[in-house]
Write a protein that holds these residues in place. Structure first.
Motif, short mmCIF file in Angstrom:
data_model
loop_
_atom_site.label_atom_id
_atom_site.label_comp_id
_atom_site.label_asym_id
_atom_site.label_seq_id
_atom_site.Cartn_x
_atom_site.Cartn_y
_atom_site.Cartn_z
N GLY A 1 0.86 -1.30 -0.25
CA GLY A 1 0.09 0.21 -0.24
C GLY A 1 1.32 1.17 0.04
N ILE A 2 1.73 0.87 -0.15
CA ILE A 2 3.04 2.02 -0.76
C ILE A 2 2.77 3.08 -1.41
N ASP A 3 2.65 4.79 -1.94
CA ASP A 3 2.40 5.33 -3.12
C ASP A 3 3.90 5.88 -2.90
N LEU A 4 4.56 5.66 -4.43
CA LEU A 4 5.63 6.02 -4.72
C LEU A 4 5.81 7.17 -5.22
N ALA A 5 4.36 7.91 -5.13
CA ALA A 5 4.10 9.07 -6.19
C ALA A 5 4.43 10.25 -4.31
N LYS A 6 4.24 9.66 -3.31
CA LYS A 6 3.65 10.37 -2.05
C LYS A 6 5.20 10.07 -1.23
N PRO A 7 5.84 11.19 0.08
CA PRO A 7 6.97 10.91 0.24
C PRO A 7 6.80 9.54 1.14
N LEU A 8 8.01 9.35 0.46
CA LEU A 8 8.81 8.40 1.84
C LEU A 8 10.36 7.97 2.40
N VAL A 9 10.44 7.31 3.40
CA VAL A 9 11.67 7.50 3.54
C VAL A 9 12.18 5.67 4.29
N ALA A 10 12.62 5.41 3.49
CA ALA A 10 12.77 4.45 4.39
C ALA A 10 14.02 4.03 5.58
N THR A 11 13.78 3.35 6.41
CA THR A 11 14.61 2.38 7.68
C THR A 11 14.58 1.06 7.52
N CYS A 12 16.58 0.63 8.09
CA CYS A 12 16.40 0.09 8.19
C CYS A 12 17.02 -1.04 9.91
N GLY A 13 17.99 -1.55 9.52
CA GLY A 13 19.37 -1.57 11.12
C GLY A 13 20.24 -0.62 11.21
N SER A 14 20.74 -0.59 10.14
CA SER A 14 21.79 0.36 10.61
C SER A 14 22.29 1.35 9.70
N GLY A 15 21.33 1.86 8.30
CA GLY A 15 21.65 2.54 7.48
C GLY A 15 21.83 2.59 6.08
N ILE A 16 22.53 0.75 6.09
CA ILE A 16 23.22 -0.08 5.34
C ILE A 16 21.90 -0.65 4.45
N THR A 17 21.13 -1.26 4.81
CA THR A 17 19.94 -1.85 3.45
C THR A 17 19.15 -0.68 3.20
N ALA A 18 18.39 0.50 4.51
CA ALA A 18 17.26 1.22 3.70
C ALA A 18 17.38 2.15 2.05
N PRO A 19 19.04 2.09 1.97
CA PRO A 19 19.01 2.01 0.46
C PRO A 19 18.86 1.57 -1.13
N VAL A 20 18.89 0.34 -0.42
CA VAL A 20 18.41 -0.27 -1.31
C VAL A 20 16.82 -0.03 -1.89
N LEU A 21 16.36 0.45 -0.57
CA LEU A 21 14.59 0.54 -1.10
C LEU A 21 14.60 2.08 -1.92
N ALA A 22 15.38 2.92 -1.61
CA ALA A 22 15.55 4.40 -1.84
C ALA A 22 15.87 3.93 -3.69
N PHE A 23 16.89 3.11 -3.64
CA PHE A 23 17.15 2.85 -5.32
C PHE A 23 16.02 2.10 -5.46
N ALA A 24 15.74 1.36 -5.68
CA ALA A 24 14.85 0.65 -5.79
C ALA A 24 13.23 1.72 -6.10
N ALA A 25 13.20 2.82 -5.29
CA ALA A 25 12.27 3.56 -5.74
C ALA A 25 12.44 4.46 -7.00
N ALA A 26 13.98 4.55 -6.78
CA ALA A 26 14.37 5.61 -8.02
C ALA A 26 14.01 4.83 -9.81
N LEU A 27 14.23 3.95 -9.23
CA LEU A 27 14.48 2.67 -10.45
C LEU A 27 12.79 3.40 -10.75
N LEU A 28 11.92 3.48 -10.03
CA LEU A 28 10.54 3.64 -9.94
C LEU A 28 9.73 4.99 -10.30
N GLY A 29 11.16 6.23 -10.25
CA GLY A 29 10.79 7.38 -10.64
C GLY A 29 11.01 7.94 -9.51
N ASN A 30 10.67 7.68 -8.08
CA ASN A 30 10.93 9.29 -7.12
C ASN A 30 12.54 8.89 -6.22
#
Length: 279
Positions: free
Chosen positions: A225-254
């Motif tokens: 239920g995540i809308d990639l057209a709206k603001p999104l923050v990624a989190t994880c254990g120590s900040g290393i893997t959260a950017p994986v989700l940020a990159f995935a969103a970037a591949l989709l235009g955000n």
């Protein structure tokens, strides 16, 4: 240059004067491996090693926090990374740590940064050339800059619990998210932030370590239920893997997904922060 480049593309571009290749591999202590030693043993020709643990805020008691902009620029200059460079990042880590460096470079002002699809494993599987040893590089100018719109801190995450202005997605495993598994860090409670959704970073990849297709990635976000057209923050254990989700969103235009840098190692360690245990 696309955000995600193939091994074929890199092989064809290799040797061009504006291209820089970076190995961003990082391992956890439990992996019992040395990223730097493995880089010096074998790496993609022309690559330099970026030490994510060293290029961090070493004054913080939290792991791998963002360094001051001046420190980041200085380290980049010493690695021959300069303004105007086209940068391709790869890794050989189960943490898919090239995404962390992609995010850091974007935050600190690099304009053309891509990730190598499949990383070192795919390059090696295709019997492409490797080199060993420490590279010799020429210093280049890297402008000091930081776009803090791409990072969140604990106070901003606390405020977001009230405003619900930004969606929050957690890249940790489902066991750690629900609290079924204990956190590996002493003194850090299990569970997750209220209102956050769980998308384990490993789900963004195929079995061979390449990224899933845009349609498959979109289905992962849509399923939560995540809308990639709206603001999104990624989190994880120590900040290393959260950017994986940020990159995935970037591949989709955000391309403006922020990362909570302290992530669970900070949030779960504070007795004042609300924690949800369960799905």
């Amino acid at each position: 240059m696309n955000l995600l480049v193939s091994t074929d593309w890199l092989a064809a571009e290799m040797g061009k004067s504006d291209l820089r290749i970076i190995d961003a591999t990082i391992f956890l202590p439990a992996h019992a491996r040395s990223a730097r030693a493995e880089f010096e043993g074998a790496h993609i020709p022309g690559a330099v090693f970026f030490d994510i643990e060293e290029v961090s805020d070493t004054s913080s008691n939290l792991p791998t926090m963002l360094p001051p902009a001046e420190k980041f620029a200085s380290r980049c200059q010493a690695l021959g990374l300069g303004d105007g460079s086209r940068i391709v990042v790869y890794d050989n880590s189960p943490l898919k740590s090239s995404a962390r460096l992609w995010w850091m470079l974007s935050l600190f002002g690099a304009h053309e940064v891509a990730i190598l699809d499949g990383g070192l494993a795919k390059w090696q599987a295709e019997s492409r050339p490797l080199e060993s040893g420490k590279p010799i590089v020429r210093h280049r100018h890297f402008t000091v800059w930081a776009d803090k719109a791409l990072v969140r801190d604990q106070s901003q995450m606390s405020e977001n619990l009230r405003t619900k202005a930004e969606q929050v997605v957690d890249a940790r495993s489902s066991g750690r998210f629900t609290g079924a598994e204990p956190d590996p860090r002493p003194g850090v409670r299990p569970g997750h932030m209220p209102g956050s959704k769980n998308l384990p970073y490993s789900e963004a990849f195929n079995a061979d370590g390449t990224w899933k297709s845009p349609a498959e990635l979109k289905a992962l976000f849509d399923g939560l239920g995540i809308d990639l057209a709206k603001p999104l923050v990624a989190t994880c254990g120590s900040g290393i893997t959260a950017p994986v989700l940020a990159f995935a969103a970037a591949l989709l235009g955000n391309t403006k997904v922020a990362v909570y840098d302290g992530s669970w190692s900070e949030w779960g360690a504070s007795a004042h922060n609300p924690v949800v245990v369960g799905a």
